[in-house]
Design a protein around this motif. Sequence first.
Motif, mmCIF file in Angstrom:
data_model
loop_
_atom_site.group_PDB
_atom_site.id
_atom_site.type_symbol
_atom_site.label_atom_id
_atom_site.label_comp_id
_atom_site.label_asym_id
_atom_site.label_seq_id
_atom_site.Cartn_x
_atom_site.Cartn_y
_atom_site.Cartn_z
ATOM 1 N N UNK A 12 0.837 -1.210 0.000
ATOM 2 C CA UNK A 12 0.000 0.000 0.000
ATOM 3 C C UNK A 12 0.870 1.258 0.000
ATOM 4 N N UNK A 13 1.911 1.256 0.829
ATOM 5 C CA UNK A 13 2.802 2.421 0.887
ATOM 6 C C UNK A 13 3.470 2.650 -0.462
ATOM 7 N N UNK A 14 3.961 1.585 -1.071
ATOM 8 C CA UNK A 14 4.614 1.722 -2.374
ATOM 9 C C UNK A 14 3.626 2.194 -3.442
ATOM 10 N N UNK A 15 2.425 1.661 -3.423
ATOM 11 C CA UNK A 15 1.407 2.096 -4.389
ATOM 12 C C UNK A 15 1.106 3.578 -4.192
ATOM 13 N N UNK A 16 0.944 3.995 -2.942
ATOM 14 C CA UNK A 16 0.698 5.413 -2.664
ATOM 15 C C UNK A 16 1.810 6.281 -3.245
ATOM 16 N N UNK A 17 3.053 5.842 -3.066
ATOM 17 C CA UNK A 17 4.189 6.634 -3.541
ATOM 18 C C UNK A 17 4.263 6.721 -5.059
ATOM 19 N N UNK A 18 3.638 5.788 -5.775
ATOM 20 C CA UNK A 18 3.621 5.894 -7.238
ATOM 21 C C UNK A 18 2.814 7.098 -7.700
ATOM 22 N N UNK A 19 1.859 7.519 -6.875
ATOM 23 C CA UNK A 19 1.013 8.647 -7.267
ATOM 24 C C UNK A 19 1.508 9.980 -6.726
ATOM 25 N N UNK A 72 10.174 -0.768 -12.296
ATOM 26 C CA UNK A 72 11.410 -1.475 -11.961
ATOM 27 C C UNK A 72 11.350 -2.153 -10.597
ATOM 28 N N UNK A 73 10.198 -2.062 -9.926
ATOM 29 C CA UNK A 73 10.048 -2.691 -8.611
ATOM 30 C C UNK A 73 9.262 -3.974 -8.767
ATOM 31 N N UNK A 74 9.909 -5.086 -8.483
ATOM 32 C CA UNK A 74 9.313 -6.418 -8.597
ATOM 33 C C UNK A 74 8.521 -6.722 -7.321
ATOM 34 N N UNK A 75 7.253 -7.048 -7.468
ATOM 35 C CA UNK A 75 6.402 -7.352 -6.315
ATOM 36 C C UNK A 75 6.947 -8.561 -5.556
ATOM 37 N N UNK A 128 5.319 -9.724 -11.792
ATOM 38 C CA UNK A 128 4.470 -8.559 -11.569
ATOM 39 C C UNK A 128 5.316 -7.397 -11.077
ATOM 40 N N UNK A 129 5.133 -6.256 -11.701
ATOM 41 C CA UNK A 129 5.817 -5.033 -11.289
ATOM 42 C C UNK A 129 4.829 -4.163 -10.512
ATOM 43 N N UNK A 130 5.363 -3.289 -9.683
ATOM 44 C CA UNK A 130 4.512 -2.382 -8.916
ATOM 45 C C UNK A 130 3.595 -1.597 -9.843
ATOM 46 N N UNK A 131 4.098 -1.200 -10.986
ATOM 47 C CA UNK A 131 3.299 -0.430 -11.947
ATOM 48 C C UNK A 131 2.096 -1.227 -12.455
ATOM 49 N N UNK A 132 2.162 -2.551 -12.415
ATOM 50 C CA UNK A 132 1.029 -3.385 -12.838
ATOM 51 C C UNK A 132 -0.135 -3.307 -11.862
#
Length: 170
Positions: A12-19, A72-75, A128-132
């Motif tokens: 969740x934290x990483x997803x938040x940081x993508x935005x 570039x971040x692998x889940x 799966x990448x974080x961007x996915x």
Amino acid sequence: MRLTLHTDYALRALIFLTWTTDRLASIREIATTYGISENHLVKIVHKLGQQGFIETVRGRNGGIRLARDASQICVGDVVRVTEEGLDNVPSSKKEQLPEEPGRLLPQSRFRDVVNAALKAFMAVLDDTRLSDLIFDEQKQMLGIANSPRSRLLKQDESREVSHSVSTVAS
């Protein structure tokens, strides 16, 4: 396969940081957005920072951001950092015990099946990448204001659409 809240909060934290790539985010902001413990999130962010997923900036105007692009971040890498015991199902240390009704023996094929399932599970996460995991509706649900990055992505999408329309018209 059941993942812990530790992994859930890390993702969740990483997803938040993508935005929020146009600015630094705070742990408090992420915790408030998701309604999770700020103290628990501090520990998670610290671990993600140590492993190179997040950059932390100290000081009055400090905060956190992704250390590299979400593509570039692998889940699977994130899950390996936040979960313990994902290597294999351990064999029983009590292998000398006599057979008991209903007890799976250490040499049981079930352990091999579970290990194969675990490898397949991790293979999917490794692909799966974080961007996915990111989609526009999620950003709207979180109430995160439009970032310059998202506006650029929308401009690129509209260019692709207009290019394909002009190609079809030709």
